[in-house]
Write an enzyme that holds these catalytic residues in place. Structure first.
Site, PDB file in Angstrom:
ATOM      1  N   LEU A  94      53.187  13.156   4.061  1.00 20.38           N
ATOM      2  CA  LEU A  94      53.398  13.168   2.676  1.00 20.38           C
ATOM      3  C   LEU A  94      55.011  13.377   2.221  1.00 20.38           C
ATOM      4  O   LEU A  94      55.701  14.082   3.290  1.00 20.38           O
ATOM      5  CB  LEU A  94      52.529  14.387   1.877  1.00 20.38           C
ATOM      6  CG  LEU A  94      50.972  13.965   2.275  1.00 20.38           C
ATOM      7  CD1 LEU A  94      50.214  15.376   1.382  1.00 20.38           C
ATOM      8  CD2 LEU A  94      50.410  12.891   1.826  1.00 20.38           C
ATOM      9  N   HIS A 126      54.339  11.031  -2.794  1.00 18.74           N
ATOM     10  CA  HIS A 126      53.083  11.741  -2.882  1.00 18.74           C
ATOM     11  C   HIS A 126      53.013  12.804  -3.948  1.00 18.74           C
ATOM     12  O   HIS A 126      51.828  12.837  -4.556  1.00 18.74           O
ATOM     13  CB  HIS A 126      52.590  11.983  -1.557  1.00 18.74           C
ATOM     14  CG  HIS A 126      52.224  10.886  -0.307  1.00 18.74           C
ATOM     15  ND1 HIS A 126      53.338  10.799   0.547  1.00 18.74           N
ATOM     16  CD2 HIS A 126      51.544   9.699  -0.424  1.00 18.74           C
ATOM     17  CE1 HIS A 126      52.752   9.516   1.250  1.00 18.74           C
ATOM     18  NE2 HIS A 126      51.952   9.282   0.480  1.00 18.74           N
ATOM     19  N   GLY A 176      50.186   4.685  -5.660  1.00 20.70           N
ATOM     20  CA  GLY A 176      51.573   4.519  -6.068  1.00 20.70           C
ATOM     21  C   GLY A 176      51.781   3.036  -6.288  1.00 20.70           C
ATOM     22  O   GLY A 176      51.255   1.946  -5.599  1.00 20.70           O
TER      23      GLY A 176
END
Ligand code: PAF
Length: 284
Positions: free
Chosen positions: A30, A34, A147
């Protein structure tokens, strides 16, 4: 934060969770991108809702010559980030929890998946759709946040949700970039220093194309310009650079006042595959 490694533990948590559940699926490693997805999830969940994050490096979306074994797995740091972002449920199953040894069913999107990443990485989106469908079944979120860096993945997931009638709202979150424009990705850590120095030129090429689009340039000329600019990055191998309709990913022959256009690019630099994309403002 509750950490669950079994689907049974998630079901138990889900039964007790009354508010809206907003889900962020990840493969871990991450980063700030994120963290932005998790914060968006938090806002969407509201004060009575809950945020669930999954970390699972999904083997079925990696091709035989891809980097599954070298995919980073910094579990401690990932857990710390989830905790500090106020995640309510972290689901991190192992492979046996997700795939039976004689696993034989998959979800396959048969149109958007065949182009771009799908053409270069056959079977990749079958792996993505299958694992995302499984995660949706396990977590049963109201909303899922993805995303926009993986624009094609977002389009494919939206199509899957539409066609298979998942009662889930899909929210795309804008790309988070380094100060020099490089789109954040778990794979950036593998960029050798010289490739890292060249990498911002991908975003520069995209922004130059966006400016030309605003000035009235046609799709074919924008694609030529993009391919030329990306081809000039030292050490880069261009996979694709295309101007597409943002939902259908169909090539655009001519811009109209209704067109929602996006430039999609993939470049291999220093042995690392870098994806990026940008919405094109069309001259009206
Ligand atoms: O984008 C990713 O990290 C993965 O493709 C996803 C959506 C978590 C599925 O494994």
């Amino acid at each position: 934060m509750i950490t669950a490694v079994t689907t049974a533990a998630v079901s138990q948590w889900r039964r007790k969770t009354l508010g809206k559940v907003v889900f962020v699926p990840t493969m871990g490693a991450l980063h700030a991108g994120h963290a932005a997805l998790i914060r968006r999830a938090r806002r969407l969940a509201g004060k009575d809702g809950a945020v669930a994050v999954s970390i699972f490096v999904n083997p079925t979306q990696f091709g035989p010559n891809e980097d599954l074994s070298r995919y980073p797995r910094p579990l401690r740091a990932d857990e710390a980030l989830c905790r500090s972002e106020g995640v309510d449920l972290l689901f991190r199953p192992d492979i046996r929890e997700m795939y039976a040894s004689d696993f034989s069913v998959a979800v396959s999107e048969k149109s958007l998946s065949l182009r771009f990443e799908g053409a270069e990485r056959p079977g990749h989106f079958d792996g993505v759709c299958t694992v995302v469908a499984m995660l949706f079944q396990i977590i049963r979120p109201d909303i899922a946040v993805f995303g926009e860096k993986d624009w094609q993945q977002l389009a494919v997931v939206r199509r899957m949700v539409r066609d298979l009638k998942f009662p889930i709202r899909i929210v795309g979150h804008p790309i988070v970039r380094e100060e020099d424009g490089l789109a954040l990705s778990s794979r950036n850590r593998f960029l050798p220093p010289d490739a890292r120095m060249m990498a911002p030129r991908i975003f520069q090429a995209l922004t130059a194309a966006a400016m030309e689009a605003e000035g009235g340039a046609k799709p074919a000329s924008l694609e030529r310009q993009l391919r030329r600019d990306l081809g000039r990055i030292p050490g880069a191998t261009l996979s694709y650079a295309s101007i597409v309709e943002e939902t259908t990913l169909e090539p655009i022959g001519r811009f109209t006042s209704e067109t929602k256009a996006r430039a999609l690019v993939a470049v291999k630099l220093g042995g690392v595959r870098l994806l990026d994309n940008l919405a094109l403002p069309i001259a009206r």
